[in-house]
Design an enzyme around this catalytic site. Sequence first.
Site, PDB file in Angstrom:
ATOM      1  N   ARG A  21       0.838  -1.203   0.000  1.00 31.00           N
ATOM      2  CA  ARG A  21       0.000   0.000   0.000  1.00 31.00           C
ATOM      3  C   ARG A  21       0.867   1.246   0.000  1.00 31.00           C
ATOM      4  O   ARG A  21       1.041   1.899  -1.012  1.00 31.00           O
ATOM      5  CB  ARG A  21      -0.952  -0.014   1.204  1.00 31.00           C
ATOM      6  CG  ARG A  21      -2.143   0.949   1.052  1.00 31.00           C
ATOM      7  CD  ARG A  21      -1.800   2.385   1.364  1.00 31.00           C
ATOM      8  NE  ARG A  21      -1.310   2.575   2.717  1.00 31.00           N
ATOM      9  CZ  ARG A  21      -0.837   3.723   3.176  1.00 31.00           C
ATOM     10  NH1 ARG A  21      -0.758   4.782   2.377  1.00 31.00           N
ATOM     11  NH2 ARG A  21      -0.387   3.828   4.424  1.00 31.00           N
ATOM     12  N   ASP A  22       1.457   1.578   1.127  1.00 30.64           N
ATOM     13  CA  ASP A  22       2.261   2.788   1.230  1.00 30.64           C
ATOM     14  C   ASP A  22       3.445   2.729   0.275  1.00 30.64           C
ATOM     15  O   ASP A  22       3.841   3.742  -0.310  1.00 30.64           O
ATOM     16  CB  ASP A  22       2.741   2.953   2.674  1.00 30.64           C
ATOM     17  CG  ASP A  22       3.155   4.374   2.997  1.00 30.64           C
ATOM     18  OD1 ASP A  22       3.220   5.195   2.075  1.00 30.64           O
ATOM     19  OD2 ASP A  22       3.406   4.667   4.172  1.00 30.64           O
ATOM     20  N   HIS A 215       3.740   4.313  12.926  1.00 28.90           N
ATOM     21  CA  HIS A 215       4.112   4.238  11.509  1.00 28.90           C
ATOM     22  C   HIS A 215       5.197   5.287  11.266  1.00 28.90           C
ATOM     23  O   HIS A 215       4.967   6.481  11.434  1.00 28.90           O
ATOM     24  CB  HIS A 215       2.877   4.528  10.644  1.00 28.90           C
ATOM     25  CG  HIS A 215       3.149   4.570   9.170  1.00 28.90           C
ATOM     26  ND1 HIS A 215       2.877   3.501   8.337  1.00 28.90           N
ATOM     27  CD2 HIS A 215       3.640   5.546   8.377  1.00 28.90           C
ATOM     28  CE1 HIS A 215       3.194   3.827   7.085  1.00 28.90           C
ATOM     29  NE2 HIS A 215       3.661   5.069   7.094  1.00 28.90           N
ATOM     30  N   HIS A 217       8.647   6.860   8.949  1.00 26.30           N
ATOM     31  CA  HIS A 217       9.359   6.977   7.676  1.00 26.30           C
ATOM     32  C   HIS A 217      10.830   7.286   7.943  1.00 26.30           C
ATOM     33  O   HIS A 217      11.181   7.877   8.966  1.00 26.30           O
ATOM     34  CB  HIS A 217       8.731   8.067   6.805  1.00 26.30           C
ATOM     35  CG  HIS A 217       7.482   7.621   6.119  1.00 26.30           C
ATOM     36  ND1 HIS A 217       7.315   7.677   4.753  1.00 26.30           N
ATOM     37  CD2 HIS A 217       6.333   7.089   6.600  1.00 26.30           C
ATOM     38  CE1 HIS A 217       6.120   7.205   4.425  1.00 26.30           C
ATOM     39  NE2 HIS A 217       5.503   6.850   5.541  1.00 26.30           N
ATOM     40  N   CYS A 248       6.378   9.776   0.333  1.00 26.01           N
ATOM     41  CA  CYS A 248       5.219  10.615   0.622  1.00 26.01           C
ATOM     42  C   CYS A 248       5.171  11.768  -0.375  1.00 26.01           C
ATOM     43  O   CYS A 248       6.203  12.384  -0.662  1.00 26.01           O
ATOM     44  CB  CYS A 248       5.293  11.153   2.055  1.00 26.01           C
ATOM     45  SG  CYS A 248       3.961  12.305   2.465  1.00 26.01           S
ATOM     46  N   ASN A 257       9.351   4.184   3.759  1.00 29.89           N
ATOM     47  CA  ASN A 257       9.079   3.636   5.077  1.00 29.89           C
ATOM     48  C   ASN A 257      10.339   3.032   5.707  1.00 29.89           C
ATOM     49  O   ASN A 257      11.334   2.782   5.030  1.00 29.89           O
ATOM     50  CB  ASN A 257       8.023   2.528   4.961  1.00 29.89           C
ATOM     51  CG  ASN A 257       6.700   3.045   4.463  1.00 29.89           C
ATOM     52  OD1 ASN A 257       5.890   3.551   5.218  1.00 29.89           O
ATOM     53  ND2 ASN A 257       6.475   2.927   3.161  1.00 29.89           N
TER      54      ASN A 257
END
Length: 314
Positions: A21-22, A215, A217, A248, A257
């Site tokens: 996903r990310d 979460h 990064h 992002c 991430n």
Amino acid sequence: MSRAAEIYPRAGVSLREVGLRDGLQLVKAFPSTAGKTEWIKRAHGAGVRHFEVGSFLPASRMPQFADLRELIGVIAGLEGARSAALALNERGADDAMASGVDEVVCVVSATEEHSQANMRRSREAAIDLVRTTTEKAADAPKRPLVMAAISMAFGCSIAGPVDPAEVVRLAGACLDAGADIVGVADTVGFCGPKQVEELCTDIGKLCGDIPYLVHLHDTRGMGIANAAAALNAGARILDGSIGGLGGCPFAPGATGNVVFEDLVYLCETMGFATGIDLEALFPVREILANEMPNEPLYGALARAGLPATVSYRH
């Protein structure tokens, strides 16, 4: 015991692999469905159990998630595996309930400026979506967990500094709206270990026996240090992506991430058993490299290898 605590017991550490996903939200080319399926199955074989696999958005807008429902079905067939996906509006919430996904993730921005820029809605409207989603989940054929993830929790690329007390207030509002679990995200990699430890301590006091998610990064190279701080503060659910895939839109050119493999190694060296076999996990990187040859992959452990005298097999 809360429903979230049954899935994420505080006695251990749970690592969520969010690369599907990310990790894929900004790529120019993305894996085939067959490649994604192999990615999931190989990671599951190495011991990974939590996968965030996409967002419920129109395929015309986000074609990399067009096979989301198929991937949810793949995960449903793997022992002990759980799927998660984002629902960013009511239609997405409806689609999530029909999909059989195990967890629905709603996003609430820590700042009004980012909320309007990212979702074109106020923060209070985002909390209303959390409430609506929990109501829908209660009536779904397969009731999913509802997670409320607070983005820009450690600093906002638009508004600047974020008051930790405001993040705690938003997290409390999401729990009051019925969320099973809340998360805090360093969306653009602004913070350091001190900020992580302080906010996690405050969120832990708010949540009590309810587990919470962190979460992180690695935008400025602080990802693993911040993960260690989160663990020291009591966090037991962390996100990462294999190869550090991701990024992002509010931090152009930044790395993505926290590298999932490095996160596993960190947890093991800190005494937290992950149930993940690192030597079996490394080959998953080859799938990513073959399917997306132009996407950079990161990772200190992949570069240096495991220490010769230490084994992290499970």
